[in-house]
Design a protein around this motif. Structure first.
Motif, PDB file in Angstrom:
ATOM      1  N   THR A  81      -4.177  -1.920  -6.312  1.00  0.00           N
ATOM      2  CA  THR A  81      -3.471  -2.479  -7.468  1.00  0.00           C
ATOM      3  C   THR A  81      -3.285  -1.420  -8.551  1.00  0.00           C
ATOM      4  OG1 THR A  81      -5.529  -3.141  -8.560  1.00  0.00           O
ATOM      5  CG2 THR A  81      -4.504  -4.763  -7.058  1.00  0.00           C
ATOM      6  N   LYS A  82      -2.357  -1.679  -9.458  1.00  0.00           N
ATOM      7  CA  LYS A  82      -2.181  -0.810 -10.616  1.00  0.00           C
ATOM      8  C   LYS A  82      -3.442  -0.813 -11.473  1.00  0.00           C
ATOM      9  CE  LYS A  82       2.742  -1.114 -11.615  1.00  0.00           C
ATOM     10  NZ  LYS A  82       3.724  -1.451 -12.651  1.00  0.00           N
ATOM     11  N   GLU A  83      -4.085  -1.970 -11.552  1.00  0.00           N
ATOM     12  CA  GLU A  83      -5.300  -2.071 -12.356  1.00  0.00           C
ATOM     13  C   GLU A  83      -6.381  -1.125 -11.830  1.00  0.00           C
ATOM     14  OE1 GLU A  83      -3.647  -4.758 -11.060  1.00  0.00           O
ATOM     15  OE2 GLU A  83      -2.748  -5.462 -12.951  1.00  0.00           O
ATOM     16  N   PRO A 144      -0.442   1.633  -4.811  1.00  0.00           N
ATOM     17  CA  PRO A 144       0.970   1.612  -5.196  1.00  0.00           C
ATOM     18  C   PRO A 144       1.375   2.919  -5.880  1.00  0.00           C
ATOM     19  CG  PRO A 144      -0.307   0.128  -6.600  1.00  0.00           C
ATOM     20  CD  PRO A 144      -1.233   0.645  -5.538  1.00  0.00           C
ATOM     21  N   GLY A 145       2.652   3.248  -5.777  1.00  0.00           N
ATOM     22  CA  GLY A 145       3.174   4.453  -6.402  1.00  0.00           C
ATOM     23  C   GLY A 145       3.483   5.519  -5.375  1.00  0.00           C
ATOM     24  N   ARG A 186       3.696   2.588 -16.589  1.00  0.00           N
ATOM     25  CA  ARG A 186       5.044   3.170 -16.582  1.00  0.00           C
ATOM     26  C   ARG A 186       5.266   4.128 -15.407  1.00  0.00           C
ATOM     27  NH1 ARG A 186       6.366   3.526 -22.927  1.00  0.00           N
ATOM     28  NH2 ARG A 186       6.133   1.288 -23.288  1.00  0.00           N
ATOM     29  N   ALA A 187       4.195   4.755 -14.924  1.00  0.00           N
ATOM     30  CA  ALA A 187       4.362   5.719 -13.826  1.00  0.00           C
ATOM     31  C   ALA A 187       4.425   5.054 -12.456  1.00  0.00           C
ATOM     32  CB  ALA A 187       3.215   6.713 -13.837  1.00  0.00           C
ATOM     33  N   ILE A 188       3.838   3.867 -12.332  1.00  0.00           N
ATOM     34  CA  ILE A 188       3.804   3.174 -11.044  1.00  0.00           C
ATOM     35  C   ILE A 188       4.905   2.130 -11.028  1.00  0.00           C
ATOM     36  CG2 ILE A 188       2.401   1.808  -9.452  1.00  0.00           C
ATOM     37  CD1 ILE A 188       1.187   4.565  -9.983  1.00  0.00           C
ATOM     38  N   PRO A 189       5.887   2.293 -10.154  1.00  0.00           N
ATOM     39  CA  PRO A 189       7.007   1.344 -10.112  1.00  0.00           C
ATOM     40  C   PRO A 189       6.556  -0.071  -9.702  1.00  0.00           C
ATOM     41  CG  PRO A 189       7.333   3.141  -8.531  1.00  0.00           C
ATOM     42  CD  PRO A 189       5.999   3.336  -9.158  1.00  0.00           C
ATOM     43  N   GLY A 190       7.341  -1.043 -10.120  1.00  0.00           N
ATOM     44  CA  GLY A 190       7.117  -2.431  -9.714  1.00  0.00           C
ATOM     45  C   GLY A 190       6.015  -3.034 -10.459  1.00  0.00           C
TER      46      GLY A 190
END
Length: 190
Positions: A81-83, A144-145, A186-190
């Motif tokens: 996850t982004k988190e 992700p990313g 902002r750097a990781i899309p979606g």
């Protein structure tokens, strides 16, 4: 040249401390001997010249700041996850900030590398390899990313660390944490 690995490491750690405190101009064999707590003339037995000492200090920096096995396991074993990426980025920032003198020494080495081709070659190779490792590791982890995400985070967080270590009054701890979250978002899309 001498080969006692513990003494060589102590001298390189001393060189890092001198670079952080005095800058590249203050890096002398005598200053390194004093910082390392060894007899005068010891550094000259381990390093042929000042350029070699600078170059080896640059290599030693990466040994000092290397992530622990636990930190590396978090990349592979944590949630995708982004988190979780934000958690990983906070660990990186914290780890580098905890090695304040080593990071300041690296900044001095980078400036010195603009005048010393051999040092520039060593640092360029090492930083490039580090960036490529981070990209490969990120992509292989399933987080992700993409490669550009890793590069954007690398650039943003390195400058945040520079601000913390050189002008610590610019951002509060809360602002820094928020900036890390924003950079990841902002750097990781979606």
């Amino acid at each position: 040249m001498r080969t006692n690995p513990e003494r060589r490491q102590a001298l390189l750690d001393g060189a890092i401390e001198v670079l952080a405190a005095e800058g590249a101009r203050g890096l002398t064999f005598r200053a390194v001997d004093k910082q390392a707590g060894v007899p005068a003339g010891t550094a000259s037995n381990y390093f042929a010249n000042r350029d070699e000492l600078l170059t080896q200090a640059g290599i030693r920096f990466y040994e000092v700041i290397a992530p622990s096995a636990e930190a590396m396991a978090q990349v592979s074993n944590g949630p995708r996850t982004k988190e979780h990426i934000a958690v990983l980025m906070r660990e990186v920032v914290s780890r580098l900030e905890s090695h304040r003198t080593a990071y300041l020494a690296l900044l001095e080495l980078r400036l010195e590398a603009t005048r010393r081709p051999e040092l520039r070659a060593v640092l360029t190779e090492r930083v490039r390899a580090d960036v490529e490792f981070n990209i490969r590791n990120h992509l292989a982890s399933g987080l992700p990313g993409d490669a550009d995400s890793v590069l954007l985070l690398y650039l943003a967080l390195n400058w945040l660390i520079v601000e913390h270590l050189t002008l610590p009054g610019i951002f509060t701890e809360e602002q820094s944490l928020a900036l890390i979250e924003t950079a990841v978002e902002r750097a990781i899309p979606g």
